[in-house]
Design a protein around this motif. Structure first.
Motif, PDB file in Angstrom:
ATOM      1  N   ILE A  48       0.847  -1.200   0.000  1.00  0.00           N
ATOM      2  CA  ILE A  48       0.000   0.000   0.000  1.00  0.00           C
ATOM      3  C   ILE A  48       0.883   1.251   0.000  1.00  0.00           C
ATOM      4  N   GLU A  52       1.171   4.116  -3.053  1.00  0.00           N
ATOM      5  CA  GLU A  52       1.010   5.563  -2.866  1.00  0.00           C
ATOM      6  C   GLU A  52       2.262   6.327  -3.317  1.00  0.00           C
ATOM      7  N   TYR A  67      -1.051  -1.882  -5.909  1.00  0.00           N
ATOM      8  CA  TYR A  67      -2.391  -2.038  -5.330  1.00  0.00           C
ATOM      9  C   TYR A  67      -2.981  -3.403  -5.669  1.00  0.00           C
ATOM     10  N   LEU A  71      -4.102  -6.162  -2.834  1.00  0.00           N
ATOM     11  CA  LEU A  71      -5.471  -6.664  -2.738  1.00  0.00           C
ATOM     12  C   LEU A  71      -5.550  -8.163  -3.006  1.00  0.00           C
ATOM     13  N   ALA A  90     -11.243  -0.782   5.048  1.00  0.00           N
ATOM     14  CA  ALA A  90      -9.940  -0.494   4.430  1.00  0.00           C
ATOM     15  C   ALA A  90      -9.796  -1.117   3.050  1.00  0.00           C
ATOM     16  N   PHE A  94      -9.090   0.863  -0.528  1.00  0.00           N
ATOM     17  CA  PHE A  94      -7.969   0.590  -1.429  1.00  0.00           C
ATOM     18  C   PHE A  94      -8.443   0.090  -2.792  1.00  0.00           C
ATOM     19  N   GLU A  95      -9.551  -0.658  -2.820  1.00  0.00           N
ATOM     20  CA  GLU A  95     -10.122  -1.086  -4.111  1.00  0.00           C
ATOM     21  C   GLU A  95     -10.593   0.124  -4.909  1.00  0.00           C
ATOM     22  N   ARG A  97      -9.427   3.156  -4.630  1.00  0.00           N
ATOM     23  CA  ARG A  97      -8.210   3.867  -5.033  1.00  0.00           C
ATOM     24  C   ARG A  97      -7.659   3.254  -6.318  1.00  0.00           C
ATOM     25  N   LEU A  98      -7.584   1.937  -6.344  1.00  0.00           N
ATOM     26  CA  LEU A  98      -7.106   1.226  -7.528  1.00  0.00           C
ATOM     27  C   LEU A  98      -8.019   1.495  -8.723  1.00  0.00           C
ATOM     28  N   ILE A 109      -4.563  10.274   0.192  1.00  0.00           N
ATOM     29  CA  ILE A 109      -5.646   9.353   0.515  1.00  0.00           C
ATOM     30  C   ILE A 109      -6.164   9.616   1.925  1.00  0.00           C
ATOM     31  N   PHE A 111      -6.782   7.977   4.728  1.00  0.00           N
ATOM     32  CA  PHE A 111      -6.344   6.653   5.138  1.00  0.00           C
ATOM     33  C   PHE A 111      -7.358   6.005   6.080  1.00  0.00           C
TER      34      PHE A 111
END
Length: 175
Positions: A48, A52, A67, A71, A90, A94-95, A97-98, A109, A111
């Motif tokens: 992660i 970033e 990412y 995942l 979380a 992150f999904e 974000r990807l 982000i 977080f």
């Protein structure tokens, strides 16, 4: 993993936004474990931070790859998110974000820290502030200095090169 190490990681990630240093911190903690594998939760956090780091620098391919690996790792070896200071949503954060990485310019982000770790981080960084004030402080942080953004290019590589050469010499002696 000890709370102190996680707080150090989250301080670097959220407050200092030094994703390269986050990677270093977590990798060191991961390798200090008596037994470690590439399926450990620390690797998830390393990936992660790496994602970033690449995303901020405009390396979308590198960010996307990191990412995806993080995942996939979580899917194959899930762990209790709260144990590592992460909120229950979380993975979803992150999904998302990807999913948006190729369509949205980098911005820091939000977080997905658990409430417990948010309060511990607040106590560490701004003990006199209320959680609300600390949240506003975090939301307004944006670290863009060249030394932090391009750290891998700007750091002194001599110790790393020397360590690799020594490792190679030791390996050649063993053969």
């Amino acid at each position: 993993m000890h709370q102190t190490h996680l707080l150090n990681f989250y301080n670097e990630f959220i407050i200092k936004q030094d994703y390269f240093e986050c990677h270093e911190i977590m990798e060191e903690q991961w390798k200090e474990k008596e037994r470690f594998t590439k399926k450990d939760p620390e690797v998830f956090l390393i990936l992660i931070a790496t994602a970033e780091y690449h995303y901020r620098r405009g390396n979308l391919s590198g960010a996307e790859t990191s990412y995806k690996r993080a995942l996939k790792l979580f899917q194959e070896a899930p762990f209790i998110l709260r144990k590592y200071g992460l909120s229950e949503n979380a993975v979803e954060v992150f999904e998302n974000r990807l999913h948006n990485i190729n369509y949205v310019n980098f911005k820091v982000i939000e977080f997905p820290l658990s409430c417990e770790y948010f309060l511990m981080l607040q106590e560490l960084i701004m003990p006199e502030a209320s959680p609300e004030t600390f949240k506003v402080f975090i939301d307004n942080l944006k670290v863009l200095d060249e030394q932090t953004v391009h750290k891998h290019k700007m750091r002194d590589r001599a110790p790393v090169i020397a360590e690799r050469l020594q490792s190679l010499k030791n390996k050649n002696r063993e053969e």
